[in-house]
Design a protein around this motif. Structure first.
Motif, PDB file in Angstrom:
ATOM      1  N   LYS A 110       0.830  -1.209   0.000  1.00 51.45           N
ATOM      2  CA  LYS A 110       0.000   0.000   0.000  1.00 51.45           C
ATOM      3  C   LYS A 110       0.864   1.259   0.000  1.00 51.45           C
ATOM      4  N   ALA A 111       1.950   1.237   0.748  1.00 55.56           N
ATOM      5  CA  ALA A 111       2.837   2.402   0.800  1.00 55.56           C
ATOM      6  C   ALA A 111       3.433   2.690  -0.577  1.00 55.56           C
ATOM      7  N   ILE A 112       3.825   1.628  -1.278  1.00 53.83           N
ATOM      8  CA  ILE A 112       4.379   1.806  -2.624  1.00 53.83           C
ATOM      9  C   ILE A 112       3.324   2.388  -3.560  1.00 53.83           C
ATOM     10  N   PHE A 113       2.103   1.864  -3.475  1.00 55.23           N
ATOM     11  CA  PHE A 113       1.032   2.375  -4.327  1.00 55.23           C
ATOM     12  C   PHE A 113       0.705   3.831  -4.001  1.00 55.23           C
ATOM     13  N   CYS A 114       0.800   4.206  -2.748  1.00 55.66           N
ATOM     14  CA  CYS A 114       0.558   5.605  -2.374  1.00 55.66           C
ATOM     15  C   CYS A 114       1.578   6.523  -3.036  1.00 55.66           C
ATOM     16  N   ILE A 115       2.831   6.104  -3.035  1.00 59.67           N
ATOM     17  CA  ILE A 115       3.873   6.899  -3.689  1.00 59.67           C
ATOM     18  C   ILE A 115       3.607   6.989  -5.188  1.00 59.67           C
ATOM     19  N   LEU A 116       3.190   5.881  -5.784  1.00 60.38           N
ATOM     20  CA  LEU A 116       2.872   5.884  -7.214  1.00 60.38           C
ATOM     21  C   LEU A 116       1.683   6.796  -7.517  1.00 60.38           C
ATOM     22  N   LEU A 117       0.690   6.796  -6.638  1.00 57.00           N
ATOM     23  CA  LEU A 117      -0.462   7.680  -6.831  1.00 57.00           C
ATOM     24  C   LEU A 117      -0.054   9.146  -6.725  1.00 57.00           C
ATOM     25  N   MET A 118       0.793   9.452  -5.755  1.00 56.14           N
ATOM     26  CA  MET A 118       1.293  10.820  -5.627  1.00 56.14           C
ATOM     27  C   MET A 118       1.982  11.256  -6.913  1.00 56.14           C
ATOM     28  N   TYR A 119       2.802  10.366  -7.443  1.00 55.89           N
ATOM     29  CA  TYR A 119       3.516  10.683  -8.681  1.00 55.89           C
ATOM     30  C   TYR A 119       2.540  10.866  -9.843  1.00 55.89           C
ATOM     31  N   ALA A 120       1.528   9.991  -9.917  1.00 51.54           N
ATOM     32  CA  ALA A 120       0.555  10.072 -11.008  1.00 51.54           C
ATOM     33  C   ALA A 120      -0.227  11.383 -10.953  1.00 51.54           C
ATOM     34  N   PHE A 121      -0.641  11.785  -9.744  1.00 53.91           N
ATOM     35  CA  PHE A 121      -1.366  13.053  -9.610  1.00 53.91           C
ATOM     36  C   PHE A 121      -0.486  14.230 -10.024  1.00 53.91           C
ATOM     37  N   TRP A 122       0.792  14.155  -9.674  1.00 53.25           N
ATOM     38  CA  TRP A 122       1.721  15.219 -10.057  1.00 53.25           C
ATOM     39  C   TRP A 122       1.993  15.195 -11.558  1.00 53.25           C
ATOM     40  N   ARG A 123       2.216  14.002 -12.090  1.00 47.66           N
ATOM     41  CA  ARG A 123       2.590  13.854 -13.505  1.00 47.66           C
ATOM     42  C   ARG A 123       1.461  14.277 -14.437  1.00 47.66           C
ATOM     43  N   PHE A 124       0.223  13.946 -14.058  1.00 40.69           N
ATOM     44  CA  PHE A 124      -0.910  14.218 -14.942  1.00 40.69           C
ATOM     45  C   PHE A 124      -1.811  15.322 -14.390  1.00 40.69           C
ATOM     46  N   ASP A 125      -1.218  16.204 -13.612  1.00 33.78           N
ATOM     47  CA  ASP A 125      -1.996  17.271 -12.979  1.00 33.78           C
ATOM     48  C   ASP A 125      -2.761  18.110 -14.001  1.00 33.78           C
ATOM     49  N   ALA A 126      -2.125  18.400 -15.119  1.00 31.46           N
ATOM     50  CA  ALA A 126      -2.765  19.251 -16.130  1.00 31.46           C
ATOM     51  C   ALA A 126      -3.971  18.577 -16.771  1.00 31.46           C
TER      52      ALA A 126
END
Length: 211
Positions: A110-126
């Motif tokens: 779950k911790a790894i997926f949380c980091i991946l989600l953070m990255y995804a929200f940042w990467r595809f913010d626009a």
């Protein structure tokens, strides 16, 4: 559990002010593997179990930009690792009837997926619409209060499902419709309570639920 973390606040502040102290995270992750979260959620074991996640969250927040650079290069391997842990936990261990005393990998995945989600929200913010930005903002604003209160709603939900429907906690979580109902109950319940507290107590609500 959160009360213990309040008491540990000076130590957390010290860690955040001394970046090299974050190298304790690998050790804490090993502790998470071996110190299980008990079904009864006993305070001490649960607090020890989740300590790695708390400190990892601190590091992820403080060094977000540096973290995203690393995740950008390693996202595929992170997905592979977390997926492998989930497969091990939900299929291999269950199929082979392996003892529950084995390493606890659920929190790590779950911790790894949380980091991946953070990255995804940042990467595809626009590409994220204003609608989702608005509601994600609410979740972010209420996040500590949700964390603080969700356990009470979880206990209430499981008690209702067991008492009136005869469903124990395992099947409540394993059944997709009831799992979604549980998610909604644990999410919207705390948000409603926080909203009511904020409406009546204004800024003083933070003394009760932290936000």
């Amino acid at each position: 559990m959160i009360s213990l973390y309040y008491l540990l606040a000076p130590a957390f502040i010290w860690i955040d002010r001394h970046p090299k102290a974050y190298w304790i995270i690998p050790v804490l992750l090993l502790v998470t593997l071996y110190v299980k979260r008990t079904p009864e959620n006993y305070i001490i074991p649960t607090a020890v179990h989740f300590l790695s996640v708390y400190v990892l969250g601190m590091a992820s927040s403080h060094y977000r930009e540096q973290l995203f650079v690393v995740v950008k290069r390693t996202w595929f391997f992170l997905i592979l690792i977390s997926t492998s842990l989930i497969v091990h936990e939900t299929l291999i261990r269950t199929k082979l009837y392996l003892p529950e005393e084995m390493l606890s990998v659920n929190t790590i995945s779950k911790a790894i997926f949380c980091i991946l989600l953070m990255y995804a929200f940042w990467r595809f913010d626009a590409q994220i619409s204003d609608f989702y930005h608005y509601y994600l903002g609410i979740l972010a604003d209420f996040s500590f209060g949700i964390f603080f209160l969700h356990g009470y709603f979880s206990k209430t939900y499981f008690s209702i499902m067991y008492r009136y429907f005869g469903m124990d906690s395992f099947w409540v979580q394993a059944n997709i419709p009831t799992f979604l109902l549980l998610l909604l109950f644990k999410l919207m319940g705390p948000i409603l309570v926080i909203y009511l507290l904020r409406s009546t107590l204004q800024k003083r609500s933070r003394y009760l639920v932290g936000c």
